[in-house]
Write an enzyme that holds these catalytic residues in place. Structure first.
Site, PDB file in Angstrom:
ATOM      1  N   MET A 135       0.992  -1.089  -0.114  1.00 16.23           N
ATOM      2  CA  MET A 135      -0.028  -0.273  -0.067  1.00 16.23           C
ATOM      3  C   MET A 135       0.845   1.380  -0.160  1.00 16.23           C
ATOM      4  O   MET A 135       1.774   1.305   1.043  1.00 16.23           O
ATOM      5  CB  MET A 135      -0.871   0.027   1.211  1.00 16.23           C
ATOM      6  N   GLU A 136       0.709   2.154  -1.090  1.00 19.19           N
ATOM      7  CA  GLU A 136       1.563   3.164  -1.124  1.00 19.19           C
ATOM      8  C   GLU A 136       1.679   4.487  -0.598  1.00 19.19           C
ATOM      9  O   GLU A 136       2.064   5.311  -0.889  1.00 19.19           O
ATOM     10  CB  GLU A 136       1.299   3.425  -2.872  1.00 19.19           C
ATOM     11  N   ASN A 137       1.039   4.328   0.728  1.00 16.47           N
ATOM     12  CA  ASN A 137       0.929   5.288   1.503  1.00 16.47           C
ATOM     13  C   ASN A 137       2.194   6.607   1.508  1.00 16.47           C
ATOM     14  O   ASN A 137       3.267   5.834   1.557  1.00 16.47           O
ATOM     15  CB  ASN A 137       1.119   5.088   3.088  1.00 16.47           C
TER      16      ASN A 137
ATOM     17  N   GLU B 299       4.843   0.419  -5.784  1.00 17.11           N
ATOM     18  CA  GLU B 299       4.582   1.271  -4.772  1.00 17.11           C
ATOM     19  C   GLU B 299       5.490   2.525  -4.739  1.00 17.11           C
ATOM     20  O   GLU B 299       4.754   3.362  -4.622  1.00 17.11           O
ATOM     21  CB  GLU B 299       4.748   0.450  -3.187  1.00 17.11           C
TER      22      GLU B 299
HETATM   23 ZN    ZN Z   1      -1.063   0.030  -7.022  1.00 15.99          ZN
END
Ligand code: ZN
Length: 882
Positions: free
Chosen positions: A284-286, A319
């Site tokens: 998850m690219e937070n 990501e």
């Molecule tokens: Zn993605």
């Protein structure tokens, strides 16, 4: 080759409906007359009581006078609410997940401050703020993590939880003193509090979407580094730090590459990447604080497989690409999710290929492309840009069309525009829209400005229409010349009345044996061109296009002969098209099977991998059918040569991909009934258990899987014991899959029962049930179990899987009656939100049922005739020499 280009069709714009980003016109549920500017949030989680308290102060701007305002909140209780110091009464709408404040007096336009005190619950389901359990030696410990995308920030704090409402966030958290706390930006201050607690205040983020907010706290190990002036840190649960070194090294290659590619430097001072065993997604690219599942981030050179190594690089590259595409520039609404995901997939694959050329990354990405195309050729598909009416429907958008068709289309477009013009367009787009939102129209505009080509008109057909075309090549002779006619129509697999659609198709066309001589034409209408008589003409040279190619018999025969002269990408592409034509009933199955035979000793792993994948697909169709034995015998014979070359043990200095090739050949042989292979798997397992002889990382999945398949009660217990003692997520999953593979119904039932215990993390528990259906090939047992324990299983799911889980259990079925059953279950037991996933799966089952009926006789005849031929010594060789 000589050919004149007759009709280079330039297009009148295909209806390109979408407008560039405008905040007012962006879809969404929340009114746009009052917007958040800055959130100051203080959060006090209490793991012991599985709850948290929060307080936030939101600086708002009323863009005009308002009598009420609406924001998102889900599962939270509000103790106090004030606007500019005046108390407010909250009104919840649980169904809409909104919080409305009606105002006694009109709130004038301008700046205001909303203050809220709230509280919520903490669970292990991987959304919002959640408890992530992990193993520390013999102890179970707990960390805190967040997963906000798509719409779960509202579970942690009330907010305007739609991507167009960009705001700055200043987070403060109270955590145990021994915890490391991580958020998007660096900590500005840490203050010791009483009771072994501390308060960590983070700096202010840039303006960003709420789904990118991140917060983690736990006893974490870290390694620090730096690249291009950005502070890097990888964080893991205790004792796993060294397994994150590979991801850290990958990051040090990828980040500078992107800095250069995007022409805009990574905009934050630091990039933290954290791995936990329990997460809502692989990655998850937070922004500035990416969360990975252990299985997509940790790599142990002594125990991990080659495919894990590749996955780590690819997921990290994906990501990190989002830090620009998604985070710095964000899609306006979920209907443009593909801008995030299609682009990050393409960029991640590009970076992976660049730094690991020996992995054949693009060739092997054809597997994802094929899967997306097989879904995209059915009635349940949708356009890349699809209507997402409400935020609840956003999770449905995270699918193969968004990711894989998106990636494939971008690749085709890059190839058409040229690598440099495309990159320059991306640079201009990122620069122009940094810290803002966009629609697809903004991207096309940037690419059009730089390339001078009609990008928007070309692209609209691909992103605003469902499906894709088949390009049909037919040869004719007359007036002393040979010509080829190039036509297009929509390619479908099982749609009776598909809407006829047309595309502007960039087609690379050229001699099969000389790909460098290919020319690109943009096909819209049927066109004819002269060709050299006898030429083996191939379309989609390089396999970059997202379309099918059908050849008439004369052209196909010549291509088949030219196979040994073709580049790997073209051999692979020809095979993929042949299989798709057989699936669609546009060509006899024998044409494809003959090609499999021709390519049986191909030395390119990507090709072997696709063929093996096709054999597994046929294996599923053949399960329990009369032709199963003959098919297995033929398939086993096909992989004898690679098995003899690769053997069981790695050779010194062998190619990295040989390790993957070896394990997939052994797995196929063992599962398809090779008694010697199964016996050897047993022998190695016993030597491992009894004498501690190691099983190399690349063979673990295969050996444990085959042993699990044949397991008796004692073996099952041993595998279970190994799984319980295992602290690596990768290895634990391999062992759990082995438990799920048990062919004994009784043992498979024992495996299923594990999913209801606390022994497994929620995601691993629900996946275990699916594995009994897929790896264990007992979907009926898995479905029966899941329906009997539906509530308990649904309570373990991540938000992304909530709608697709039950349908996914039905996917291994190939009998139409199971599609009816799924639909009946959906009517009584599933949420209406699952309707799309149900329809998609039911259609897939019916398609496979019809295919089985149509294709199986061809395949069975073929296998029987080949098997009897191969029993006559010498005959096979002479046939294969042509
Ligand atoms: Zn993605």
């Amino acid at each position: 080759m000589r050919f004149g280009l007759c009709s280079l069709a330039f297009l009148a714009a295909i209806a390109a409906g979408e407008e560039p980003f405008a905040f007012e016109k962006t879809p969404g549920k929340l009114p746009k007359d009052i917007v958040p500017k800055d959130y100051a949030i203080r959060i006090e989680p209490k793991i012991e009581s599985a709850s948290f308290r929060g307080r936030e102060s939101i600086d708002l701007e009323a863009r005009k006078p308002v009598r009420q305002f609406v924001l998102n909140s889900r599962g939270l209780e509000i103790a106090n609410a004030r606007i500019d110091g005046h108390p407010l009464i909250p009104q919840f709408d649980e169904a809409k997940q909104t919080l409305t404040f009606a105002l006694a007096d009109e709130l004038p336009a301008g700046a205001h401050r909303l203050e809220l005190d709230f509280s919520g619950k903490l669970g292990e389901q991987t959304f919002g703020l959640f408890i992530a359990r992990y193993q520390d030696g013999a102890q179970q410990k707990r960390a805190l993590a967040t997963q906000m995308e798509a719409t779960d920030a509202r579970r942690m704090f009330p907010c305007w939880d739609e991507p167009a409402f960009r705001a700055t966030f200043e987070l403060t958290a109270v955590v145990p003193a021994a915890h490391t706390a991580v958020s998007n930006v660096p900590a500005a201050a840490e203050t010791a509090l009483a009771d072994g607690l501390k308060e960590v205040r983070f700096e202010k983020t840039p303006p960003m979407a709420s789904y990118l907010v991140a917060f983690f706290a736990g006893e974490l190990d870290a390694i620090e580094d730096e690249v291009d002036g950005v502070k890097l840190r990888v964080l893991t649960t205790p004792g796993k730090r060294d397994e994150a070194r590979y991801a850290l090294e990958a990051t040090k290659k990828i980040l500078p590459f992107y800095n250069e590619y995007f022409g805009t430097k990574y905009p934050l001072p630091k990039l933290d990447q954290l791995a936990l065993p329990s997460t809502g997604a692989g990655g998850m690219e937070n922004w500035g604080a990416i969360l990975y599942n252990d299985s997509a981030f940790l790599y142990d050179p002594n125990a991990s497989s080659q495919s894990t190594k590749e996955r780590v690089f690819a997921v990290v590259a994906h990501e990190i690409a989002h830090q620009w595409f998604g985070n710095l520039v964000t899609m306006a609404w979920w209907d443009n999710l593909w801008l995030n995901e299609g682009f990050a997939s393409w960029m991640g694959t590009k970076a992976t290929d660049r730094f690991n050329p020996e992995w054949q990354t693009w060739l092997r990405a054809s597997g994802d492309k094929e899967w997306a195309m097989s879904l995209d050729a059915r009635g349940t598909t949708h356009a890349i840009q699809q209507r997402v009416a409400t935020d609840d429907a956003a999770t449905d958008a995270f699918d193969e069309i968004t990711y894989s068709k998106g990636q494939a289309f971008i690749r085709m477009l890059e190839s058409y525009l040229g690598e440099q013009p495309f990159r320059d367009g991306i640079r201009a787009y990122v620069q122009r829209h940094a810290l803002s939102n966009t629609t697809t129209a903004d991207l096309w505009k940037a690419l059009e400005n730089v390339s001078g080509k009609p990008v928007r008109a070309l692209a609209a057909g691909w992103t605003e229409q469902p499906g894709f075309p088949v390009v049909k090549l037919s040869e004719s002779a007359g007036d002393g010349a040979t010509r080829v006619e190039i036509a297009q129509e929509r390619f479908t697999l099982n749609q009776k009345k598909a809407e006829p659609l047309f595309w502007a198709i960039p087609i690379a066309l050229g001699p099969a044996a000389a790909p460098l001589d290919a020319r690109v034409i943009l096909l819209k209408e049927t066109t004819r061109m002269p060709i050299e008589p006898g030429l083996a003409l191939k379309a989609n040279i390089g396999g970059v296009g997202y379309y099918r190619v059908w050849y008439d018999d004369a052209l196909f025969k010549r291509l088949r002969k030219a196979v040994p002269l073709m580049a790997a990408a073209d051999r692979l592409d020809l095979f993929n098209d042949s299989w798709a034509m057989a699936e669609a009933g546009r060509a006899p199955g024998a044409r494809c099977l003959d090609l499999i035979d021709l390519l049986r000793d191909d030395t390119t792993y990507a090709i072997a991998d696709r063929i093996i994948g096709t054999l597994w697909f046929i294996h599923d169709l053949e399960r329990g059918e009369p032709g199963e034995v003959a098919f297995h015998a033929w398939a086993r014979a096909l992989v004898q040569a690679p098995m003899a070359r690769l053997g069981w043990d790695a050779k010194p200095g062998e190619k990295e991909l040989d390790a993957s090739w070896r394990s997939s050949v052994i797995e196929l042989l063992g599962t398809f009934g090779d008694a010697a292979v199964r016996a050897e798997a047993q022998r190695r397992f016993r030597a491992f258990v009894e004498k501690g002889e190691p099983i190399p990382g690349n063979l673990r999945r295969t050996i444990f899987g085959l042993v699990g398949r044949d397991a008796d009660a004692e073996t099952w217990e041993k595998l279970h014991e190994l799984s319980r003692a295992e602290s690596s997520s990768e290895q634990k999953r391999i062992l759990n899959r082995a438990l799920a593979s048990a062919q004994s119904r009784e043992l498979a039932s024992r495996t299923l029962a594990l999913s209801l215990t606390d022994e497994l993390l929620p995601e691993d528990a629900t996946h275990l049930v699916r594995a009994v259906g897929v790896a264990g090939e007992q979907p009926a047992l898995a479905v029966e179990f899941a329906l009997a324990h539906l509530d308990a299983l649904l309570a373990k799911l991540s938000a992304l899987e909530a709608n697709s889980y039950v349908p996914s259990l039905f996917r291994p079925f190939t009998d139409a009656s199971r599609a009816d059953e799924l639909e009946a279950i959906a009517r009584t037991k599933l949420s209406p939100a699952a309707a799309h996933q149900v329809a998609k799966t039911a259609d897939e089952i019916r398609f496979k049922a019809a295919l089985k009926k149509r294709l199986m006789p061809d395949i069975d005849d073929w296998c029987r005739s080949q098997n009897s031929k191969s029993q006559k010594p010498g005959s096979k060789q002479s046939e294969r020499k042509e």
